[in-house]
Design an enzyme around this catalytic site. Structure first.
Site, PDB file in Angstrom:
ATOM      1  N   VAL A 120       0.834  -1.199   0.000  1.00  0.00           N
ATOM      2  CA  VAL A 120       0.000   0.000   0.000  1.00  0.00           C
ATOM      3  C   VAL A 120       0.872   1.252   0.000  1.00  0.00           C
ATOM      4  O   VAL A 120       2.036   1.224   0.402  1.00  0.00           O
ATOM      5  CB  VAL A 120      -0.951   0.037   1.207  1.00  0.00           C
ATOM      6  CG1 VAL A 120      -1.911  -1.144   1.146  1.00  0.00           C
ATOM      7  CG2 VAL A 120      -0.172   0.027   2.522  1.00  0.00           C
ATOM      8  N   LEU A 169       7.713  -1.472  -7.675  1.00  0.00           N
ATOM      9  CA  LEU A 169       7.100  -0.150  -7.774  1.00  0.00           C
ATOM     10  C   LEU A 169       6.878   0.473  -6.401  1.00  0.00           C
ATOM     11  O   LEU A 169       7.000   1.695  -6.232  1.00  0.00           O
ATOM     12  CB  LEU A 169       5.787  -0.239  -8.544  1.00  0.00           C
ATOM     13  CG  LEU A 169       5.964  -0.506 -10.047  1.00  0.00           C
ATOM     14  CD1 LEU A 169       4.623  -0.775 -10.710  1.00  0.00           C
ATOM     15  CD2 LEU A 169       6.668   0.672 -10.724  1.00  0.00           C
ATOM     16  N   LYS A 170       6.558  -0.322  -5.415  1.00  0.00           N
ATOM     17  CA  LYS A 170       6.403   0.200  -4.056  1.00  0.00           C
ATOM     18  C   LYS A 170       7.717   0.755  -3.528  1.00  0.00           C
ATOM     19  O   LYS A 170       7.772   1.836  -2.926  1.00  0.00           O
ATOM     20  CB  LYS A 170       5.870  -0.896  -3.138  1.00  0.00           C
ATOM     21  CG  LYS A 170       5.885  -0.563  -1.659  1.00  0.00           C
ATOM     22  CD  LYS A 170       5.066   0.666  -1.313  1.00  0.00           C
ATOM     23  CE  LYS A 170       5.039   0.879   0.197  1.00  0.00           C
ATOM     24  NZ  LYS A 170       4.407   2.144   0.582  1.00  0.00           N
ATOM     25  N   VAL A 171       8.810   0.038  -3.761  1.00  0.00           N
ATOM     26  CA  VAL A 171      10.118   0.509  -3.330  1.00  0.00           C
ATOM     27  C   VAL A 171      10.487   1.801  -4.064  1.00  0.00           C
ATOM     28  O   VAL A 171      11.055   2.729  -3.486  1.00  0.00           O
ATOM     29  CB  VAL A 171      11.174  -0.596  -3.552  1.00  0.00           C
ATOM     30  CG1 VAL A 171      12.579  -0.044  -3.418  1.00  0.00           C
ATOM     31  CG2 VAL A 171      10.968  -1.732  -2.545  1.00  0.00           C
ATOM     32  N   THR A 173       8.406   4.100  -5.216  1.00  0.00           N
ATOM     33  CA  THR A 173       7.638   5.227  -4.681  1.00  0.00           C
ATOM     34  C   THR A 173       8.124   5.623  -3.291  1.00  0.00           C
ATOM     35  O   THR A 173       8.145   6.811  -2.954  1.00  0.00           O
ATOM     36  CB  THR A 173       6.129   4.906  -4.647  1.00  0.00           C
ATOM     37  OG1 THR A 173       5.886   3.768  -3.818  1.00  0.00           O
ATOM     38  CG2 THR A 173       5.603   4.619  -6.045  1.00  0.00           C
TER      39      THR A 173
END
EC number: 1.1.1.60
Length: 331
Positions: A120, A169-171, A173
């Site tokens: 998230v 992609l979480k890393v 962001t």
């Protein structure tokens, strides 16, 4: 649908709260019995072990502080794998290593289950209201099965591709948010040193091209002095370290990322790993002898937007552009 949730920390507890608030049958598990007690008092079931929880639930969610913790819960003694089988889904909501997520997902799939990684983004205050964003990496079939639950947990849900893509992609962001936090710390200290009114400085940044999500959240708790964004320096170091590793694995010669890793390593050495991440500004406050504070800002963030039903975010494609042109021109 019976949901199991393992890891009731700052983010996990709020996500599990959304599940319970929306009427799902929920079983919870955490190393802290006090956290489980709070959920049981609100109507949740108490889990006995990852294996037992997996056996009784349709979807098992993990939200844990590190890849090592997740690996232990999944494949350790009495772990998720021992209860996994056909018809069950493991959903990993931690910010973790993409390679380790792929490895664990393969073990789950080998047991007949399905796997989805769904970290998230958007802050703990939005996790509490179900308005947070979710990245989902998995097969399209698994995504569609999980989407009804994901749209309860979050407002914007993006299918990023196969397992591993969401973790990357979480890393990315989180790295960008960290770079923004450090630059805001420099900007606010410089405003203070130059004799600017910090309330006015905050608004100048907010209404300008310098604005960002990080400014509208973390700058507020910095100026309040609480620095409480429910995120600690060790977690930042983990995330930006994972980003650096991804870049190195693909031979990208980064320049800013190594500096950010160095800054947070220094801050952890000074203030400890569990120091709140916005206190990266303390390095500059101490160097200048300035105290960056302003009246009227909250000690922690709350989401003032009403909880809304979630939906899938669909990326733009070339075909969409062509279709839009045809529709507009009639050709």
């Amino acid at each position: 649908m019976h949901i199991g949730f393992i890891g009731l920390g700052n983010v996990g507890g709020k996500l599990a709260g959304s599940i319970l608030r929306n009427g799902y049958d929920l079983t919870v598990l955490d190393l802290d019995p006090g956290l489980m007690d709070q959920f049981v008092a609100s109507g949740a079931n108490r889990g006995q072990s990852p294996r037992q929880l997996t056996q009784v639930c349709d979807i098992v969610i993990t939200c844990l502080p590190s890849p090592a913790a997740c690996s232990t819960v999944v494949e350790g003694h009495d772990g998720i794998l021992e209860g996994m089988g056909p018809g069950k889904i493991w959903a990993e909501m931690s910010t973790t290593d993409s390679n380790e997520t792929r490895r664990l997902a393969e073990l789950v799939i080998a047991r007949g289950g399905e796997a989805i990684e769904c970290p998230v983004s958007g802050g703990c205050h939005r996790a509490a209201t179900g308005n947070i964003s979710i990245f989902a990496g998995c097969t399209r079939g698994t995504f569609e099965k999980a989407l009804p639950l994901l749209t309860v947990l979050g407002r914007r849900v993006l299918h990023t591709g196969e397992i591993g893509s969401a973790s990357v992609l979480k890393v990315v962001t989180n790295y960008l948010a960290t770079a923004n936090l450090v630059s805001l710390a420099e900007a606010l200290v410089t405003c203070k040193a130059a004799g600017m009114d910090l309330n006015t400085s905050y608004e100048a940044i907010r209404i300008s091209s310098g604005n960002s999500f990080v400014h509208e959240t973390e700058s507020q708790v910095i100026l309040n002095g609480s620095r409480d964004i429910s995120f600690t320096m060790d977690l930042v170091a983990k995330d930006i370290g994972l980003f650096q590793s991804i870049a190195e694995a693909h031979d990208v010669p980064l320049e800013l990322s190594p500096l950010l890793n160095k800054l947070f390593a220094d801050a952890i050495g000074r203030y400890g790993p569990r120091e709140l991440s916005p206190n990266i500004i303390r390095r500059l406050e101490e160097a200048t002898g300035l105290l960056v504070r302003a009246p009227g800002f909250p000690p922690e963030m709350s989401d003032d937007e009403p909880e809304e039903a979630g939906y899938e975010v669909v990326p733009k494609r070339d075909d969409d552009i062509v279709s839009g042109i045809r529709e507009a021109t009639g050709r």
